[in-house]
Design an enzyme around this catalytic site. Sequence first.
Site, PDB file in Angstrom:
ATOM      1  N   HIS A 166      31.668 -12.834  -2.998  1.00  0.00           N
ATOM      2  CA  HIS A 166      31.020 -11.650  -3.588  1.00  0.00           C
ATOM      3  C   HIS A 166      31.922 -11.002  -4.640  1.00  0.00           C
ATOM      4  O   HIS A 166      31.457 -10.554  -5.684  1.00  0.00           O
ATOM      5  CB  HIS A 166      30.723 -10.594  -2.516  1.00  0.00           C
ATOM      6  CG  HIS A 166      29.433 -10.800  -1.785  1.00  0.00           C
ATOM      7  ND1 HIS A 166      28.206 -10.826  -2.416  1.00  0.00           N
ATOM      8  CD2 HIS A 166      29.167 -10.964  -0.469  1.00  0.00           C
ATOM      9  CE1 HIS A 166      27.250 -11.003  -1.509  1.00  0.00           C
ATOM     10  NE2 HIS A 166      27.807 -11.097  -0.325  1.00  0.00           N
ATOM     11  N   CYS A 223      22.865 -13.063   4.173  1.00  0.00           N
ATOM     12  CA  CYS A 223      23.566 -12.095   3.344  1.00  0.00           C
ATOM     13  C   CYS A 223      22.721 -10.832   3.251  1.00  0.00           C
ATOM     14  O   CYS A 223      21.510 -10.919   3.057  1.00  0.00           O
ATOM     15  CB  CYS A 223      23.798 -12.677   1.951  1.00  0.00           C
ATOM     16  SG  CYS A 223      24.646 -11.541   0.839  1.00  0.00           S
ATOM     17  N   LEU A 224      23.366  -9.683   3.394  1.00  0.00           N
ATOM     18  CA  LEU A 224      22.629  -8.418   3.330  1.00  0.00           C
ATOM     19  C   LEU A 224      21.983  -8.217   1.961  1.00  0.00           C
ATOM     20  O   LEU A 224      21.002  -7.488   1.840  1.00  0.00           O
ATOM     21  CB  LEU A 224      23.571  -7.246   3.639  1.00  0.00           C
ATOM     22  CG  LEU A 224      24.178  -7.249   5.052  1.00  0.00           C
ATOM     23  CD1 LEU A 224      25.254  -6.185   5.178  1.00  0.00           C
ATOM     24  CD2 LEU A 224      23.094  -7.057   6.101  1.00  0.00           C
ATOM     25  N   HIS A 282      32.854 -15.886   2.358  1.00  0.00           N
ATOM     26  CA  HIS A 282      31.600 -15.304   1.871  1.00  0.00           C
ATOM     27  C   HIS A 282      31.865 -13.992   1.126  1.00  0.00           C
ATOM     28  O   HIS A 282      31.358 -13.776   0.020  1.00  0.00           O
ATOM     29  CB  HIS A 282      30.669 -15.088   3.080  1.00  0.00           C
ATOM     30  CG  HIS A 282      29.341 -14.477   2.762  1.00  0.00           C
ATOM     31  ND1 HIS A 282      28.148 -15.128   3.001  1.00  0.00           N
ATOM     32  CD2 HIS A 282      28.998 -13.272   2.247  1.00  0.00           C
ATOM     33  CE1 HIS A 282      27.137 -14.341   2.627  1.00  0.00           C
ATOM     34  NE2 HIS A 282      27.632 -13.208   2.176  1.00  0.00           N
ATOM     35  N   GLU A 283      32.698 -13.126   1.721  1.00  0.00           N
ATOM     36  CA  GLU A 283      32.962 -11.824   1.081  1.00  0.00           C
ATOM     37  C   GLU A 283      33.799 -11.986  -0.180  1.00  0.00           C
ATOM     38  O   GLU A 283      33.575 -11.290  -1.172  1.00  0.00           O
ATOM     39  CB  GLU A 283      33.647 -10.861   2.064  1.00  0.00           C
ATOM     40  CG  GLU A 283      32.852 -10.553   3.330  1.00  0.00           C
ATOM     41  CD  GLU A 283      31.382 -10.254   3.085  1.00  0.00           C
ATOM     42  OE1 GLU A 283      31.043  -9.619   2.067  1.00  0.00           O
ATOM     43  OE2 GLU A 283      30.555 -10.672   3.911  1.00  0.00           O
ATOM     44  N   GLN A 289      28.283  -5.275  -3.307  1.00  0.00           N
ATOM     45  CA  GLN A 289      27.031  -5.100  -2.565  1.00  0.00           C
ATOM     46  C   GLN A 289      26.623  -3.644  -2.433  1.00  0.00           C
ATOM     47  O   GLN A 289      25.492  -3.338  -2.062  1.00  0.00           O
ATOM     48  CB  GLN A 289      27.143  -5.714  -1.156  1.00  0.00           C
ATOM     49  CG  GLN A 289      27.299  -7.216  -1.176  1.00  0.00           C
ATOM     50  CD  GLN A 289      27.304  -7.763   0.228  1.00  0.00           C
ATOM     51  OE1 GLN A 289      28.328  -7.779   0.884  1.00  0.00           O
ATOM     52  NE2 GLN A 289      26.151  -8.206   0.707  1.00  0.00           N
ATOM     53  N   GLY A 340      29.957  -8.532   7.502  1.00  0.00           N
ATOM     54  CA  GLY A 340      30.811  -8.376   6.330  1.00  0.00           C
ATOM     55  C   GLY A 340      30.067  -7.657   5.232  1.00  0.00           C
ATOM     56  O   GLY A 340      28.828  -7.702   5.171  1.00  0.00           O
TER      57      GLY A 340
END
Length: 150
Positions: free
Chosen positions: A136, A90-91, A132-133, A53, A48
Amino acid sequence: MKETGLKIRKSGDSVLKRPVKLVEKVTDEHRKTLSEMARLMYSVSGIGLAAPQVGLEESMAVVDIGTGLYKLINPKIVKYNGEQVNEEGCLSVPDRGVKVKRASHVVVEALDENGKRLVIEAEGLLACALQHEIDHLNGRLIIDYEKKLP
Ligand code: ZN
């Protein structure tokens, strides 16, 4: 093929802490950005990626847990059910895993890349990734959960 200009922002970058704006009208620019976000997500083996991000403050995210790509505009959770706790990565938070408690089932409403309404009923990992997204998009990172679990 032209290289994507998008770069992944890391924890500490203030853009990750700011809630995004809703997309009012879906344009070619949004479609192009979503494709570039998907390409970037796959290139780093992510499941994701949300607009903040990559430094963008609009409500957009891509998700693919291996069962197909979702390109989401203005996603919101309209139903929550149950509970699951997973260690998430997480990236934007490299080399860290954080245990996060989330709903085990969600219903998400969004627009697709053509501006059509999309309803996704999800459970397990997909439900987790969607939450999660969407976090963000609200300026919330997994590290913000660290103090909230016993
Ligand atoms: Zn993340």
